[in-house]
Design an enzyme around this catalytic site. Sequence first.
Site, PDB file in Angstrom:
ATOM      1  N   ASP A   1     -26.592   4.443   9.466  1.00 54.90           N
ATOM      2  CA  ASP A   1     -25.856   5.601  10.160  1.00 54.90           C
ATOM      3  C   ASP A   1     -24.761   4.930  10.997  1.00 54.90           C
ATOM      4  O   ASP A   1     -25.029   3.867  11.436  1.00 54.90           O
ATOM      5  CB  ASP A   1     -26.951   6.001  11.314  1.00 54.90           C
ATOM      6  CG  ASP A   1     -26.751   7.652  11.336  1.00 54.90           C
ATOM      7  OD1 ASP A   1     -26.597   8.607  10.614  1.00 54.90           O
ATOM      8  OD2 ASP A   1     -27.069   7.737  12.981  1.00 54.90           O
TER       9      ASP A   1
ATOM     10  N   TYR B   1     -22.571   3.653  14.092  1.00 55.51           N
ATOM     11  CA  TYR B   1     -22.954   3.383  15.482  1.00 55.51           C
ATOM     12  C   TYR B   1     -22.660   4.725  16.234  1.00 55.51           C
ATOM     13  O   TYR B   1     -21.409   5.464  15.937  1.00 55.51           O
ATOM     14  CB  TYR B   1     -22.120   2.327  16.050  1.00 55.51           C
ATOM     15  CG  TYR B   1     -22.349   0.906  15.509  1.00 55.51           C
ATOM     16  CD1 TYR B   1     -23.961   0.382  15.499  1.00 55.51           C
ATOM     17  CD2 TYR B   1     -21.519   0.233  14.927  1.00 55.51           C
ATOM     18  CE1 TYR B   1     -24.141  -0.915  15.251  1.00 55.51           C
ATOM     19  CE2 TYR B   1     -21.880  -0.923  14.452  1.00 55.51           C
ATOM     20  CZ  TYR B   1     -23.030  -1.532  14.617  1.00 55.51           C
ATOM     21  OH  TYR B   1     -23.602  -2.847  14.107  1.00 55.51           O
TER      22      TYR B   1
ATOM     23  N   PHE C   1     -22.396  -1.741   9.982  1.00 58.34           N
ATOM     24  CA  PHE C   1     -22.638  -2.951  10.998  1.00 58.34           C
ATOM     25  C   PHE C   1     -21.504  -3.381  11.688  1.00 58.34           C
ATOM     26  O   PHE C   1     -21.576  -4.220  12.615  1.00 58.34           O
ATOM     27  CB  PHE C   1     -23.291  -4.157   9.979  1.00 58.34           C
ATOM     28  CG  PHE C   1     -24.667  -3.591   9.557  1.00 58.34           C
ATOM     29  CD1 PHE C   1     -25.682  -3.405  10.353  1.00 58.34           C
ATOM     30  CD2 PHE C   1     -24.860  -3.273   8.210  1.00 58.34           C
ATOM     31  CE1 PHE C   1     -26.961  -3.168   9.562  1.00 58.34           C
ATOM     32  CE2 PHE C   1     -25.940  -2.995   7.814  1.00 58.34           C
ATOM     33  CZ  PHE C   1     -27.012  -2.992   8.338  1.00 58.34           C
TER      34      PHE C   1
ATOM     35  N   HIS D   1     -34.561  -4.869   8.120  1.00 54.76           N
ATOM     36  CA  HIS D   1     -33.492  -4.520   8.829  1.00 54.76           C
ATOM     37  C   HIS D   1     -32.921  -5.737   9.767  1.00 54.76           C
ATOM     38  O   HIS D   1     -34.007  -6.204  10.585  1.00 54.76           O
ATOM     39  CB  HIS D   1     -33.472  -3.296   9.588  1.00 54.76           C
ATOM     40  CG  HIS D   1     -32.099  -2.667  10.046  1.00 54.76           C
ATOM     41  ND1 HIS D   1     -31.605  -2.953  10.975  1.00 54.76           N
ATOM     42  CD2 HIS D   1     -31.432  -1.755   9.210  1.00 54.76           C
ATOM     43  CE1 HIS D   1     -30.349  -2.181  11.153  1.00 54.76           C
ATOM     44  NE2 HIS D   1     -30.329  -1.682  10.134  1.00 54.76           N
TER      45      HIS D   1
END
Length: 234
Positions: free
Chosen positions: A63, A65, A76, A185
Amino acid sequence: MSMTTDWNPLLRGEFDKPYWKDLQQFVAEERHTHAVYPPHDEVFAALHLTPYAATKVMLLGQDPYHGPGQAHGLCFSVPPGIRVPPSLQNIHKELHDDLGLTVPDHGNLEAWAHRGVLLLNTTLTVRAGQAGSHQQRGWETFTDEVIRTVNAKADPVVFILWGNAARRKSELIDRDRHTIIESPHPSPFSARNGFFGSRPFSRANEALVAAGRTPIDWDVTGAAANGDIGQDER
């Protein structure tokens, strides 16, 4: 949402499918009534910055941010001047522990994108402050097709899958032709369960070299953050 890159002819068929029209209508309505990230012109940044022909590594996020100014179309990554999020801090730590690279003072991973690392989220938009709010609206159908398209490349590719959501996508990847590097993760909630110490960066480069391809320069500090692609994009 235009996409004028060498990805366009490979993915053009998706734009004529019913789900795509519904998805674009949903996102447009969301933007009309809420703040939505990333900005409209950065939704496809991953595909704009990393051409299909140059893709050597695919790093899959989930997803964007959902805080102000954070998302800019690369999983990321955050733009210069934005505080480095916790998951990315852990990525920086593993990068240092794995390759001995200096921990950067920013969270911008555009350099990786320019060097052949496709930084793709499985969902490409999100409502401000509401993680996962644009999931199951059609983006996954599109990004699954991107994964299949990368899987179809003749040259071996390294797929880096962090977390359960990304790891589930391994069923779309031919393990006989490509390399899959997977772990928990990098989130603070799971990084100590196997992300730290997984050495994804050196392992990716080892796989690329074994396949006769040039390794990735993972350094994003200083002048290296310009991220120029070398003459040999293999």
